[in-house]
Enzyme design. Structure first.
Site, PDB file in Angstrom:
ATOM      1  N   CYS A   1     -16.418  30.215 -16.369  1.00 45.02           N
ATOM      2  CA  CYS A   1     -17.363  31.221 -16.469  1.00 45.02           C
ATOM      3  C   CYS A   1     -18.983  31.223 -16.415  1.00 45.02           C
ATOM      4  O   CYS A   1     -19.042  31.807 -16.252  1.00 45.02           O
ATOM      5  CB  CYS A   1     -16.905  32.877 -17.593  1.00 45.02           C
ATOM      6  SG  CYS A   1     -16.330  31.089 -19.097  1.00 45.02           S
TER       7      CYS A   1
ATOM      8  N   GLU B   1     -19.067  35.396 -30.107  1.00 43.06           N
ATOM      9  CA  GLU B   1     -17.782  34.184 -30.881  1.00 43.06           C
ATOM     10  C   GLU B   1     -17.949  32.958 -31.333  1.00 43.06           C
ATOM     11  O   GLU B   1     -19.676  33.010 -30.993  1.00 43.06           O
ATOM     12  CB  GLU B   1     -16.266  33.784 -29.534  1.00 43.06           C
ATOM     13  CG  GLU B   1     -15.786  35.066 -28.919  1.00 43.06           C
ATOM     14  CD  GLU B   1     -14.313  34.265 -28.628  1.00 43.06           C
ATOM     15  OE1 GLU B   1     -14.479  33.716 -27.562  1.00 43.06           O
ATOM     16  OE2 GLU B   1     -13.343  35.370 -27.777  1.00 43.06           O
TER      17      GLU B   1
ATOM     18  N   GLU C   1     -14.816  38.640 -24.286  1.00 41.55           N
ATOM     19  CA  GLU C   1     -15.674  37.602 -22.774  1.00 41.55           C
ATOM     20  C   GLU C   1     -15.100  37.548 -21.882  1.00 41.55           C
ATOM     21  O   GLU C   1     -14.147  37.345 -21.406  1.00 41.55           O
ATOM     22  CB  GLU C   1     -15.381  36.610 -23.722  1.00 41.55           C
ATOM     23  CG  GLU C   1     -15.765  36.305 -25.056  1.00 41.55           C
ATOM     24  CD  GLU C   1     -17.195  36.118 -25.679  1.00 41.55           C
ATOM     25  OE1 GLU C   1     -18.474  35.711 -24.447  1.00 41.55           O
ATOM     26  OE2 GLU C   1     -17.631  35.962 -27.111  1.00 41.55           O
TER      27      GLU C   1
ATOM     28  N   ASN D   1      -8.059  29.504 -16.514  1.00 43.50           N
ATOM     29  CA  ASN D   1      -9.364  28.752 -16.448  1.00 43.50           C
ATOM     30  C   ASN D   1      -9.092  27.455 -17.152  1.00 43.50           C
ATOM     31  O   ASN D   1      -9.087  26.106 -16.891  1.00 43.50           O
ATOM     32  CB  ASN D   1     -10.247  28.737 -15.967  1.00 43.50           C
ATOM     33  CG  ASN D   1     -11.413  29.588 -17.525  1.00 43.50           C
ATOM     34  OD1 ASN D   1     -10.496  30.052 -18.163  1.00 43.50           O
ATOM     35  ND2 ASN D   1     -12.830  29.799 -16.859  1.00 43.50           N
TER      36      ASN D   1
HETATM   37  P1  NDP Z   1      -7.123  38.355 -16.237  1.00 43.11           P
HETATM   38  O1  NDP Z   1      -8.507  39.543 -17.119  1.00 43.11           O
HETATM   39  O2  NDP Z   1      -6.476  38.626 -15.115  1.00 43.11           O
HETATM   40  O3  NDP Z   1      -6.524  37.955 -17.073  1.00 43.11           O
HETATM   41  C1  NDP Z   1      -6.946  37.377 -18.800  1.00 43.11           C
HETATM   42  C2  NDP Z   1      -5.835  37.392 -19.361  1.00 43.11           C
HETATM   43  O4  NDP Z   1      -5.295  39.197 -19.494  1.00 43.11           O
HETATM   44  C3  NDP Z   1      -4.080  37.134 -18.949  1.00 43.11           C
HETATM   45  O5  NDP Z   1      -3.757  36.273 -20.086  1.00 43.11           O
HETATM   46  C4  NDP Z   1      -3.645  38.112 -18.196  1.00 43.11           C
HETATM   47  O6  NDP Z   1      -2.465  38.045 -18.302  1.00 43.11           O
HETATM   48  C5  NDP Z   1      -4.232  39.368 -19.192  1.00 43.11           C
HETATM   49  N1  NDP Z   1      -3.504  40.800 -18.662  1.00 43.11           N
HETATM   50  C6  NDP Z   1      -4.067  40.723 -17.656  1.00 43.11           C
HETATM   51  N2  NDP Z   1      -4.209  42.484 -17.619  1.00 43.11           N
HETATM   52  C7  NDP Z   1      -3.545  42.193 -19.378  1.00 43.11           C
HETATM   53  C8  NDP Z   1      -3.918  44.017 -19.423  1.00 43.11           C
HETATM   54  N3  NDP Z   1      -3.867  45.140 -18.655  1.00 43.11           N
HETATM   55  N4  NDP Z   1      -3.487  43.711 -20.836  1.00 43.11           N
HETATM   56  C9  NDP Z   1      -3.893  42.872 -20.965  1.00 43.11           C
HETATM   57  N5  NDP Z   1      -4.216  41.517 -20.947  1.00 43.11           N
HETATM   58  C10 NDP Z   1      -4.117  41.156 -19.764  1.00 43.11           C
HETATM   59  O7  NDP Z   1      -8.477  36.985 -16.261  1.00 43.11           O
HETATM   60  P2  NDP Z   1      -8.213  35.577 -15.707  1.00 43.11           P
HETATM   61  O8  NDP Z   1      -6.937  35.143 -16.407  1.00 43.11           O
HETATM   62  O9  NDP Z   1      -8.139  35.799 -14.046  1.00 43.11           O
HETATM   63  O10 NDP Z   1      -9.205  34.894 -16.107  1.00 43.11           O
HETATM   64  C11 NDP Z   1     -10.801  34.614 -15.244  1.00 43.11           C
HETATM   65  C12 NDP Z   1     -11.414  35.531 -15.604  1.00 43.11           C
HETATM   66  O11 NDP Z   1     -11.719  34.919 -16.652  1.00 43.11           O
HETATM   67  C13 NDP Z   1     -13.163  35.323 -14.518  1.00 43.11           C
HETATM   68  O12 NDP Z   1     -13.613  36.867 -14.693  1.00 43.11           O
HETATM   69  C14 NDP Z   1     -13.982  34.383 -15.864  1.00 43.11           C
HETATM   70  O13 NDP Z   1     -15.296  34.957 -15.190  1.00 43.11           O
HETATM   71  C15 NDP Z   1     -13.546  35.161 -17.075  1.00 43.11           C
HETATM   72  N6  NDP Z   1     -13.826  33.626 -18.286  1.00 43.11           N
HETATM   73  C16 NDP Z   1     -14.537  35.071 -18.888  1.00 43.11           C
HETATM   74  C17 NDP Z   1     -14.897  33.748 -20.000  1.00 43.11           C
HETATM   75  C18 NDP Z   1     -16.503  33.814 -21.287  1.00 43.11           C
HETATM   76  O14 NDP Z   1     -15.624  33.552 -22.153  1.00 43.11           O
HETATM   77  N7  NDP Z   1     -17.223  35.329 -21.049  1.00 43.11           N
HETATM   78  C19 NDP Z   1     -14.449  32.262 -20.286  1.00 43.11           C
HETATM   79  C20 NDP Z   1     -13.393  32.539 -19.129  1.00 43.11           C
HETATM   80  C21 NDP Z   1     -12.901  32.646 -18.068  1.00 43.11           C
HETATM   81  P3  NDP Z   1      -1.810  37.110 -17.068  1.00 43.11           P
HETATM   82  O15 NDP Z   1      -2.595  36.464 -16.528  1.00 43.11           O
HETATM   83  O16 NDP Z   1      -0.514  37.077 -17.182  1.00 43.11           O
HETATM   84  O17 NDP Z   1      -1.877  38.278 -16.480  1.00 43.11           O
END
Ligand code: NDP
Length: 482
Positions: free
Chosen positions: A283, A461, A249, A151
């Site tokens: 988020c 963080e 996070e 995002n």
């Molecule tokens: P995901 O959880 O799908 O993915 C996040 C990252 O983790 C990506 O790089 C993804 O790779 C990777 N990933 C996915 N599966 C695995 C695994 N089994 N092991 C290790 N890494 C993995 O989240 P999104 O990218 O869809 O992001 C949206 C989400 O992030 C929302 O829920 C949002 O709320 C949250 N978010 C939280 C924030 C915070 O600060 N708390 C800030 C921003 C977003 P790939 O994409 O290549 O599958």
């Protein structure tokens, strides 16, 4: 076709896997390049480079590390336009947003931690009478893993890697496969800034393969992850039995509590932004809006009118306020929640439909939606949608507002609109969230702790919290005689 390849040991390299994934431009709904689909062998290669680089980097002076981080920050600024275009193309966000928020913040992350490391100090405790002095030795952890979401691609990627390397660690990092382009371009900047080879290695690929290989790697000692709650659970299940240090996070479903005594016009302006900035894919967006009943009717009318004015369109057009959603599956997910809202008895006051943008007919555009709900326990009000959708509902008392705010599994951020300082303090103490914004939103001072409670994550963080996470504290106790 553009090729996104890994950056390992200071060099760009094709994946050992020899596999590729399509990269989509969401504003056009078209494939515009391919990404390395790295596997365990690629992660191992990155780990070895990081391990090799660790002794020299962890023993470098703070001035040396600071100098390189500040240089990276400056080079991001020099490349602002190119990086902003890449971010917009990859993610679908308005170019104006990438230019004014994402890329400046990526630069600020390096600048902040380049400076913060020069001020990071450890504690000392003298035990008078026992003739001992204890001090805390804070040492880098070793090779650490950083995994970031789509995002705010470069913004969140750098938010992790900057403190990790500032503290003397070396890193294996994976951006989201959905938005890899700016992390790819960062490689050039790292080399130009003189970051020693192997200090930051960037591996592209999917979460379940490349991401999982980082999390499960027996020698990678800490994982900093930002992403969805479900992925966070999975990562915790892998990393916890290996006793890795873990910062998670995760998702949010943030409440926006609006009281009648607020500055109405400012609240309205900011609430439009806090609902729909970045297509609602932040988020920290306030996706549940609760409004005091005496101003509810007025708010509903004014808010819906303002939301209708938001221009949905080409992210490269400066007048666009709402760009494309990040991917087709994500758009479908958001649309399914609009249907669910109707099934649950919610009333769609505006938006919620797919938009066809002339010239970009296959892009993933949605009209921002405001849904009036009648039960705060309904699924659209409880589950994270992470798109241009907000719910609104009235409340009668402060207690009721607080109770509804806290009645979700998430606890990332919250916003309160009121001019009553006593109420501000009462709610700030009781609200279950890691961040409370009062009469503002997304106002970030990088020195402050950032993170959530409940299903929104574990750990903090930001500021020295990040440097604490990326160091291992060791107590040294010295006995002296008078
Ligand atoms: P995901 O959880 O799908 O993915 C996040 C990252 O983790 C990506 O790089 C993804 O790779 C990777 N990933 C996915 N599966 C695995 C695994 N089994 N092991 C290790 N890494 C993995 O989240 P999104 O990218 O869809 O992001 C949206 C989400 O992030 C929302 O829920 C949002 O709320 C949250 N978010 C939280 C924030 C915070 O600060 N708390 C800030 C921003 C977003 P790939 O994409 O290549 O599958």
């Amino acid at each position: 076709m553009e090729k996104i390849i890994n950056y390992i040991n200071g060099e760009y390299c094709e994946p050992l896997s020899e596999e590729w994934i399509d990269n989509y431009n969401p504003s056009k709904g078209e494939v515009f390049g391919v990404i390395a689909n790295s596997n365990e062998a690629d992660v191992e290669k990155a780990y070895r480079a990081a391990k090799e680089a660790y002794p020299a980097w962890s023993n470098s002076t703070i001035e040396e590390r600071s100098r390189v981080l500040l240089k990276i920050a400056s080079l991001i600024e020099v490349n602002l336009e190119r990086l902003a275009k890449a971010e917009s193309e990859d993610n679908g966000k308005p170019l104006s947003l990438a230019r004014s928020v994402d890329i400046p913040r990526a630069s600020a992350n390096f600048r902040f931690f380049g400076n913060a490391i020069t001020q990071f100090a450890s504690e000392a405790h003298e035990s008078v009478g026992l003739n001992t002095i204890n001090f805390t030795l804070r040492q880098p952890i070793g090779v650490v893993g950083c995994i970031s979401p789509w995002n705010l691609p470069l913004y969140l990627f750098t938010w992790k890697v900057a403190p990790a390397i500032a503290a003397g660690n070396t890193v294996v990092a994976k951006p989201s496969e959905v938005t890899p382009k700016t992390a790819f371009l960062l490689g050039e900047i790292l080399s130009k800034a003189g970051l020693p080879k192997g200090v930051l290695n960037i591996v592209h690929g999917t979460g379940p393969t490349a991401g999982q290989a980082i999390v499960a790697h027996p020698k990678i000692k800490a994982i900093s992850f930002t992403g969805g709650t479900k992925t966070g659970e999975h990562i915790a299940r892998t990393a916890a039995p290996m006793f890795k240090k873990l910062s998670l996070e995760l998702g949010g479903k943030n409440p926006n509590l609006i009281f009648a005594d607020c500055d109405y016009e400012t609240m309205l302006d900011v609430t439009v932004r806090s609902s729909f900035a970045n297509q609602g894919q932040i988020c920290l967006c306030g996706s549940r809006i609760f409004v005091e009943r005496s101003i509810y009717e007025q708010f509903r009318e004014d808010f819906v009118a303002r939301v209708r004015e938001l221009k949905v369109g080409d992210p490269f057009d400066d007048s666009t306020r709402i760009g494309a959603l990040v991917s087709e599956p994500h758009m479908e997910k958001v649309l399914s929640y609009i249907e669910l809202a109707k099934e649950e008895g919610g009333k769609v006051l505006c938006g919620g439909n797919r938009v066809t943008v002339p010239g970009l007919e296959n892009g993933y555009y949605l009209q921002p939606a405001v849904i009036e709900v009648y039960d705060d326990q309904c699924r659209v009000n409880q589950e994270e949608i992470f798109g241009p959708v907000v719910t609104i509902m009235p409340f009668d008392t402060e207690e009721e507002a607080l109770q509804m705010a806290n009645s979700v599994r998430y606890g990332l951020s919250s916003t309160i609109w009121t001019s009553n300082i006593d109420r501000t303090m009462r709610i700030s103490k009781k609200i279950e969230a890691g961040i409370v914004w009062v009469n503002t939103w997304l106002n970030r001072d990088l020195r402050t702790p950032f993170g959530g409670v409940k299903a929104s994550g574990v750990g903090r963080e930001g500021g020295f919290e990040a440097l604490r996470f990326f160091t291992e504290p060791k107590n040294v106790c010295i006995k002296y005689s008078e």
